[in-house]
Design an enzyme around this catalytic site. Structure first.
Site, PDB file in Angstrom:
ATOM      1  CG  ASP A 125      -2.222   0.769   0.912  1.00 27.68           C
ATOM      2  OD1 ASP A 125      -3.273   0.130   0.718  1.00 27.68           O
ATOM      3  OD2 ASP A 125      -2.168   2.022   0.849  1.00 27.68           O
TER       4      ASP A 125
ATOM      5  CG  LEU B 287     -14.671  -9.134  -0.447  1.00 35.34           C
ATOM      6  CD1 LEU B 287     -15.076  -7.984   0.456  1.00 35.34           C
ATOM      7  CD2 LEU B 287     -13.263  -9.563  -0.105  1.00 35.34           C
TER       8      LEU B 287
ATOM      9  CB  ALA C 128     -38.661  -1.694   3.369  1.00 38.48           C
TER      10      ALA C 128
ATOM     11  CB  CYS D  76     -19.618  -1.567  -3.347  1.00 39.02           C
ATOM     12  SG  CYS D  76     -17.951  -2.066  -2.866  1.00 39.02           S
TER      13      CYS D  76
ATOM     14  CE  LYS E 144     -16.371   1.819  -5.659  1.00 36.81           C
ATOM     15  NZ  LYS E 144     -16.318   0.876  -6.775  1.00 36.81           N
TER      16      LYS E 144
END
Ligand code: NAD
Length: 433
Positions: A30, A153, A255, A263, A266
Site C-alpha cells: 500500500d 466479497l 425495506a 460499492c 458508486k
C-alpha cells in the site's frame, strides 16, 4: 505461488490474507505508509470479523508480509493483483480509474516475464485493455497477461466470502493465465461452486451487473414500502409473501432508508455513466438512484413531521456504519441524516459498535459519541435507528424508557414489532408498516 496485492484495503488485505492461508507467499502493498506501519505492528486498519486472527496466523507463519515498496514486492511474482480503490470521479459519477492506471504504470517497469496481472478492483468495461496497453507501452518486449477477476466479497463477511465464494469470475483470453487463476482458486471452491471463465469484457460487466441488480432489489422494496404506507399494507408481510417464491428469493428484500457503502452507490452510478457513454439510456438505474436518494429524505420528513421544531432537540442515533459488522461509513445513510438534523438545529448523540472513530474524523466535536447505546439515550427527544447491528435488536426497552425524555423511536431498519412497541408505550415509526 508468489503473489502481490497492490492496495491493502478491504479487498486487498482480505484477499491477501486468504491466499496466504492457503499456503501462498503474499505481500500486501500500500502507498499509505501509516497503514503498512499499523499492519506490521499487527494492528488492523479496518474492522472485519475474523481478519485479525487470520492475518496474525499467516504473518507468524512467514507467508504474509506488508510493504510500501511496490517494485521489490512484485519481483518474481506469479500473479499481481490490482486492488486499489475506484471511487466516483468527483463531480461526474464515472469510476475514477486514476489509481488503477497509476498502479499499472508502476507495475509496468517492475514486473518480470510471465507475470499475470489481475484486475480485482471494480472497473468499467475496457479498463483491462487500458491496463494492458499501459504496461505494453512501457515494456514492449515483456510477456505478461492481464486478467479480470472482480471481487464479490461483502464487508462484514469478507473473510467468509473470500474463503467460500459462491462463484469466482475470471475474464481472460490467455490459456496460461487461465491455468494460473484455476490453480489459485481451486482450493476455495472444493465444495463445487464454479470458477466461471469468460472474456474480459463480460467479466468486468458482471461485477457492475451484480451490484446494480442488488441495489435495484433494495430500491424496488423501498418503493413497495412507500406504497404500503399509503394503502395501509405491511411491507414485512409483502416481503415474506414474495420472498417465498424461489424465482424472487428471500434476500435483499428488506425495506429501509436506502443502500449506502463504498460499492453500491458508486457502482450503480458508474454503470449508468458508462451506459450513457455508450449511448444507451439505462432507465432502471436512474430510477434506482433516485429512489435511494428519496428514501432518506422521506425518512427525514417523517422525523420532521413528528418533531415540529428540531432546534435544540436531542436526537440519539443508533448505527453509523452503512451496514452491520463493518466500520465503513462511506455513503452511510446515517451520515446524511446526521448532517440534515444538525442543519435543523438538533443536537446529536450517537453510538455505533465499530464505526465511531471513522465518524469522529468527519464530525469532530459537532456530535457527541457515547460509549454505549444506552448512554446516548439520556434525555433524548427521539431515537433514530440507522444500522441493524445485532446489539440493537433486543435492547432493554424498560431501561430505554427510563433514559429517554420522549419515548419516540424512528426505526429506519424495521427492527421491532409495531405491536410490541405500542404495548410498551413508545411512539414508534418505521418503514412501510
Ligand atoms: P480501499 O479504499 O479500502 O483500499 C484501497 C487501497 O489501495 C488504499 O489503502 C490505498 O491507499 C491503496 N492504493 C491506492 N493506490 C495505490 C497504489 N498505486 N499502490 C499501492 N496502494 C494503493 O478500497 P476497497 O474497499 O478495498 O476496494 C478496492 C476495490 O475493490 C474497489 O474497486 C472496490 O469497488 C472493489 N470492491 C470492494 C468491495 C468492498 O466491500 N469494499 C467488494 C468488492 C469489490
Amino acid at each position: 505461488m508468489k503473489i502481490a496485492m497492490i492496495g491493502s484495503g478491504y479487498v486487498g488485505l482480505v484477499s491477501g490474507a486468504c491466499f496466504a492461508d492457503f499456503g501462498h507467499d503474499v505481500v500486501c502493498v500500500d502507498k499509505d505508509a501509516s497503514k503498512i506501519e499499523r499492519l506490521n505492528a499487527n494492528i488492523m486498519p479496518i474492522y472485519e470479523p475474523g481478519l485479525d486472527a487470520l492475518v496474525k496466523t499467516n504473518v507468524d507463519a512467514g507467508r504474509l508480509k506488508f510493504s510500501t515498496d511496490l517494485k521489490a514486492s512484485v519481483d518474481g511474482c506469479d500473479a499481481v493483483f490490482i486492488a486499489v480503490g475506484t471511487p466516483s470521479r468527483r463531480g461526474d459519477g464515472h469510476a475514477d480509474l486514476s489509481y488503477v492506471y497509476a498502479a499499472a504504470q508502476e507495475l509496468a517497469g517492475a514486473i518480470g516475464p510471465k507475470t499475470v496481472v489481475v484486475t480485482k478492483s471494480t472497473v468499467p468495461v475496457g479498463t483491462g485493455d487500458e491496463v494492458e496497453r499501459i504496461i505494453a507501452d512501457t515494456n514492449p518486449t515483456l510477456e505478461f497477461a492481464v486478467v479480470s477477476n472482480p471481487e464479490f466479497l461483502r464487508e462484514g463477511f469478507a473473510v467468509h466470502d473470500f474463503m467460500k465464494p459462491d462463484r469466482v469470475v475470471v475474464g481472460t483470453s490467455s490459456e496460461r493465465a487461465k491455468k494460473v487463476m484455476e490453480d489459485l482458486y481451486k482450493p476455495f471452491v472444493r465444495q463445487g461452486n464454479p470458477i466461471l471463465f469468460m472474456d474480459e469484457k463480460s467479466s468486468e460487466l458482471t461485477k457492475y451487473a451484480a451490484n446494480s441488480f442488488l441495489a435495484t432489489k433494495i430500491s424496488f422494496m423501498n418503493e413497495i414500502a412507500n406504497l404500503c404506507e399509503k394503502v395501509g399494507a405491511d411491507v414485512d408481510k409483502v416481503r415474506i409473501g414474495i420472498g417465498s417464491d424461489d424465482r424472487i428469493g428471500k434476500r435483499f428484500l428488506f425495506a429501509g432508508i436506502g443502500y449506502g457503502g463504498s460499492c453500491f452507490p458508486k457502482d450503480v452510478q458508474a454503470l449508468a455513466k458508462s451506459s450513457d457513454d455508450n449511448k444507451y439510456d439505462f432507465k432502471i438505474l436512474k430510477s434506482v438512484m433516485e429512489v435511494n436518494k428519496r428514501q432518506r429524505e422521506l425518512f427525514l420528513d417523517k422525523i420532521k413531521k413528528q418533531i415540529k421544531s428540531l432546534k435544540g432537540k436531542k436526537i440519539a442515533v443508533w448505527g453509523l456504519a452503512f451496514k452491520p459488522d463493518t466500520d465503513d461509513i462511506r455513503e452511510a445513510p446515517a451520515l446524511y441524516l446526521i448532517e440534515r438534523l444538525l442543519a435543523a438545529g438538533a443536537k446529536i448523540s450517537a453510538y455505533d459498535p465499530e464505526a465511531m472513530s471513522n465518524t469522529k474524523k468527519i464530525f469532530g466535536e459537532k456530535i457527541f459519541l457515547g460509549n454505549t447505546h444506552y448512554e446516548v439515550l439520556k434525555n433524548a427527544d427521539a431515537l433514530v435507528i440507522c444500522t441493524e447491528w445485532p446489539v440493537f435488536r433486543t435492547p432493554d426497552f424498560d431501561e430505554m424508557k427510563k433514559l429517554m425524555k420522549s419515548k419516540t423511536i424512528f426505526d429506519g431498519r424495521n427492527l421491532y414489532s409495531k405491536e410490541q412497541m405500542k404495548e410498551l408505550g413508545f411512539n414508534y415509526f418505521s418503514i412501510g408498516r
